[in-house]
Design an enzyme around this catalytic site. Sequence first.
Site, PDB file in Angstrom:
ATOM      1  N   ASP A 128      25.106  88.224  -2.623  1.00 24.53           N
ATOM      2  CA  ASP A 128      24.848  88.906  -1.356  1.00 24.53           C
ATOM      3  C   ASP A 128      23.432  88.660  -0.868  1.00 24.53           C
ATOM      4  OD1 ASP A 128      27.406  89.823  -1.550  1.00 24.53           O
ATOM      5  OD2 ASP A 128      26.877  91.876  -2.120  1.00 24.53           O
TER       6      ASP A 128
ATOM      7  N   VAL B 206      42.242  29.339  -1.081  1.00 30.02           N
ATOM      8  CA  VAL B 206      42.131  29.951  -2.414  1.00 30.02           C
ATOM      9  C   VAL B 206      43.474  29.984  -3.146  1.00 30.02           C
ATOM     10  CG1 VAL B 206      40.139  31.363  -1.836  1.00 30.02           C
ATOM     11  CG2 VAL B 206      42.435  32.272  -1.457  1.00 30.02           C
TER      12      VAL B 206
ATOM     13  N   PRO C  62      46.137  29.641 -13.952  1.00 31.41           N
ATOM     14  CA  PRO C  62      45.264  28.501 -14.265  1.00 31.41           C
ATOM     15  C   PRO C  62      45.324  27.442 -13.167  1.00 31.41           C
ATOM     16  CG  PRO C  62      47.281  28.367 -15.541  1.00 31.41           C
ATOM     17  CD  PRO C  62      47.320  29.692 -14.825  1.00 31.41           C
TER      18      PRO C  62
ATOM     19  N   ALA D 163      47.013  34.168   7.440  1.00 31.24           N
ATOM     20  CA  ALA D 163      46.286  32.922   7.724  1.00 31.24           C
ATOM     21  C   ALA D 163      44.819  33.158   7.416  1.00 31.24           C
ATOM     22  CB  ALA D 163      46.469  32.527   9.187  1.00 31.24           C
ATOM     23  N   GLY D 164      44.269  32.400   6.454  1.00 28.03           N
ATOM     24  CA  GLY D 164      42.870  32.592   6.089  1.00 28.03           C
ATOM     25  C   GLY D 164      42.644  33.937   5.424  1.00 28.03           C
TER      26      GLY D 164
ATOM     27  N   ASP E  63      53.245  25.979   6.035  1.00 29.45           N
ATOM     28  CA  ASP E  63      53.520  26.650   4.762  1.00 29.45           C
ATOM     29  C   ASP E  63      54.993  26.998   4.581  1.00 29.45           C
ATOM     30  OD1 ASP E  63      50.810  26.607   4.082  1.00 29.45           O
ATOM     31  OD2 ASP E  63      50.409  28.452   5.197  1.00 29.45           O
TER      32      ASP E  63
ATOM     33  N   LYS F 133      55.853  33.869   7.453  1.00 30.95           N
ATOM     34  CA  LYS F 133      54.493  33.537   7.868  1.00 30.95           C
ATOM     35  C   LYS F 133      54.362  33.966   9.338  1.00 30.95           C
ATOM     36  CE  LYS F 133      50.611  30.852   7.343  1.00 30.95           C
ATOM     37  NZ  LYS F 133      49.655  30.816   6.242  1.00 30.95           N
TER      38      LYS F 133
END
EC number: 6.3.3.3
Length: 487
Positions: free
Chosen positions: A252, A284, A465, A375-376, A315, A303
């Site tokens: 208080d 990538v 890999p 895309a990208g 693609d 896509k």
Amino acid sequence: MRSDGGRSERWRIGERFDAAADYDGAASVQRLTAGRLMRHIELAFGGKKPGRILEFGCGTGALTLLLRERWPEAEIIATDIAPAMLGRAEGRCGAGVTFALMDMAEPDAADAVRGMFDLVCGNLVLQWAADREKVLDGLAGFLAADGFLAVSTLTEGSFAEWRQAHEAVGAEAGIRRYPAFRVLEAGWPEGADEGGLARCASGRWVAETVLEQTGGGLNFLRGLQRIGATAPRAGSRPLAPGGLRRVLCRFDTDGAAMTWEIAYGLFRMPPRAGVFVTGTDTGVGKTFVSACLVRAWEALYWKPLQTGLCEEDGDTPEIMRLTGAGPGRILPPGDTFLAPLSPEDAARKEGRRVDLARLALPEDDRFRPLVVEGAGGLMVPVTEADAACGTPGVMMIDLMARFGLPVVLVARSGLGTLNHTLLSLGALRTRGIAVLGVVLNGPLNPDNRAAIEAHGKVRVLAELPFVEKVTPEAVERLSRCFAGRRD
């Protein structure tokens, strides 16, 4: 009843709320947050109307009443762990709502909530859950495609003044501790489709501070008793009368105000099973990863935007070659362009703009996962701003948010990947876009994997890999790295 300590504790909490006969007269903050949560829900639905609504922890029906008034045609099932609370909620809301007993930690045990819902919601109840993420995941499992999960809950910093008053007199408050907001941000609900593919929800948490003028510490304690929120933190010990008087006096003296730190979470389930594959950069390995996912999940492929057709076939035929899937599973691109540029620049070269109306998520074979390849990277321009129409420019990340699918982020495994990957993850989270996980391409790098999982708060789905020649055999072999997603 099973002799389960956690379950017994939840039912004891429910009994305290059951005994709170004057809940409505004291629950002013609960009414305030119910109204604000309702506004978040309305914004999420826009002009749409939910057909089925499940509310958990409805209490005496503050949020329930708002839901019924807003969508009187909807089937609303309001649940709580406290039978007397349900009775008071039913008296408050009248007809048009089904009330049922349900423990939010074990929703599968309630027969009344069978089926899928367009909205699952709960106001200021999640803080009572011992395992918050498990509860959210369980409730998300009741959501239909494109359904919303909306919650409000208390976070760290709530009732700080009460704790400080205890500390000032050398005592420890028995009031419960709540998670930090950043902890909530790291935990998004997740369900699974019939095939076991994760259905990560997109969305975000929003923080708000509410300052309550209690009128004194004694009024604050009486208010908690009136609403039944008196269950102490496990292991805490009640203060002796003299110690409590000293705490009340200090509280208080410090102004008798009380802080409630509220977090609102609104999450949208994907409109269908599937993922959006994007990368930290161009080149990538998005197409290779997409092919592996299509093969592993027997998925569809789409896509939305394909550029560079003056130099290559694109693609889509490459995915068909690598996976052996036929035209029924490999869908035609949403739009195509000749120049190997961003969609915005490639369209400009042809004297046109990307038509966003053509980029609707395919409805084909909805129970089969859909792999959408971007895309990208995230910030690739799709359309420029149109000053005449007052429309902003659109980037690839905007398409991801629009489609509502969880993202698979493809990154290189080697030097430089941490900065690019963590920046991309941060951008996705800022936009409220769910991330299923990261795929690392290249030589194994345990340190980078550990850093991405720790700092990005994400799982690495696979480490692929380097493949000198991308062949259907290589895709078939490495697609097994993803087969576990459907276990």
